[in-house]
Design an enzyme around this catalytic site. Structure first.
Site, PDB file in Angstrom:
ATOM      1  N   HIS A  61      -7.493   2.839  -0.601  1.00 16.67           N
ATOM      2  CA  HIS A  61      -7.905   3.168  -2.071  1.00 16.67           C
ATOM      3  C   HIS A  61      -7.891   2.129  -2.846  1.00 16.67           C
ATOM      4  O   HIS A  61      -7.142   1.049  -2.697  1.00 16.67           O
ATOM      5  CB  HIS A  61      -6.468   4.223  -2.665  1.00 16.67           C
ATOM      6  CG  HIS A  61      -5.328   3.472  -2.571  1.00 16.67           C
ATOM      7  ND1 HIS A  61      -4.396   3.588  -1.384  1.00 16.67           N
ATOM      8  CD2 HIS A  61      -4.420   3.088  -3.518  1.00 16.67           C
ATOM      9  CE1 HIS A  61      -3.284   2.959  -1.418  1.00 16.67           C
ATOM     10  NE2 HIS A  61      -3.306   2.750  -2.765  1.00 16.67           N
ATOM     11  N   GLN A 112       0.947  -1.056   0.073  1.00 17.59           N
ATOM     12  CA  GLN A 112      -0.077  -0.063  -0.062  1.00 17.59           C
ATOM     13  C   GLN A 112       1.111   1.216   0.096  1.00 17.59           C
ATOM     14  O   GLN A 112       1.484   1.572   1.174  1.00 17.59           O
ATOM     15  CB  GLN A 112      -0.906  -0.021   1.153  1.00 17.59           C
ATOM     16  CG  GLN A 112      -2.013   1.088   1.294  1.00 17.59           C
ATOM     17  CD  GLN A 112      -2.868   0.805   2.451  1.00 17.59           C
ATOM     18  OE1 GLN A 112      -2.353   0.362   3.334  1.00 17.59           O
ATOM     19  NE2 GLN A 112      -4.039   1.524   2.484  1.00 17.59           N
ATOM     20  N   VAL A 155       0.404   4.424  -0.404  1.00 18.63           N
ATOM     21  CA  VAL A 155      -0.050   5.397   0.263  1.00 18.63           C
ATOM     22  C   VAL A 155      -1.013   4.719   1.389  1.00 18.63           C
ATOM     23  O   VAL A 155      -2.036   4.105   1.270  1.00 18.63           O
ATOM     24  CB  VAL A 155      -1.004   6.409  -0.381  1.00 18.63           C
ATOM     25  CG1 VAL A 155      -1.430   7.607   0.231  1.00 18.63           C
ATOM     26  CG2 VAL A 155       0.103   7.213  -1.599  1.00 18.63           C
TER      27      VAL A 155
END
Length: 142
Positions: free
Chosen positions: A101, A95, A97
């Site tokens: 998302h 991931q 960030v």
């Protein structure tokens, strides 16, 4: 659930502090083109609320999040001429960030995507905005 932290690029996009090609926005969710797409038209869907992983997504956002993901899947087919899509969510591992998302990546047979080795491509000048517009139009028609 984590509070929005300084330095979260997705919180900055949601707040309008960082430029992005938005293809969908409502009171709870924002979808925008990935800056480093696997294929052109690669969209990221995020909750406005800073949530790190899918398991932290509040129940009240679960159905809208998935319904919007479904609409984005249809939009990449209807708006971009893809034959289908690849949909993925990473939770912590891979991931990039730490803000939930969901990826919606347009797919066509023979596009070269194999497993989880995601080659990256670049948009030509102003091309990204055109992809975003096509997706917005397709979403409006759904």
């Amino acid at each position: 659930m984590a509070a929005a932290g300084a330095g979260c690029v997705f919180c900055a996009i949601v707040a309008g502090e960082t430029e992005a090609d938005i293809v969908h926005a409502d009171d709870d969710l924002v979808a925008f083109l990935d800056q480093r797409p696997v294929f052109k038209g690669h969209v990221l869907l995020v909750p406005r609320e800073h949530v790190v992983t899918l398991d932290e997504l509040p129940d009240r956002l679960r159905d809208p999040f998935l319904a919007t993901a479904q609409r984005l899947c249809r939009a990449v087919v209807d708006g971009l001429g893809a034959q289908g899509s690849f949909v993925a969510v990473n939770n912590r591992v891979s991931q990039s960030v730490p803000h939930l998302h969901l990826h919606v990546v347009p797919r066509t047979k023979g596009d070269g995507l194999r497993g989880f080795f995601w080659p990256r491509t670049k948009y030509a000048d102003r091309e990204r905005a055109a992809y975003a517009e096509r997706l917005r139009e397709a979403l409006a028609a759904l």
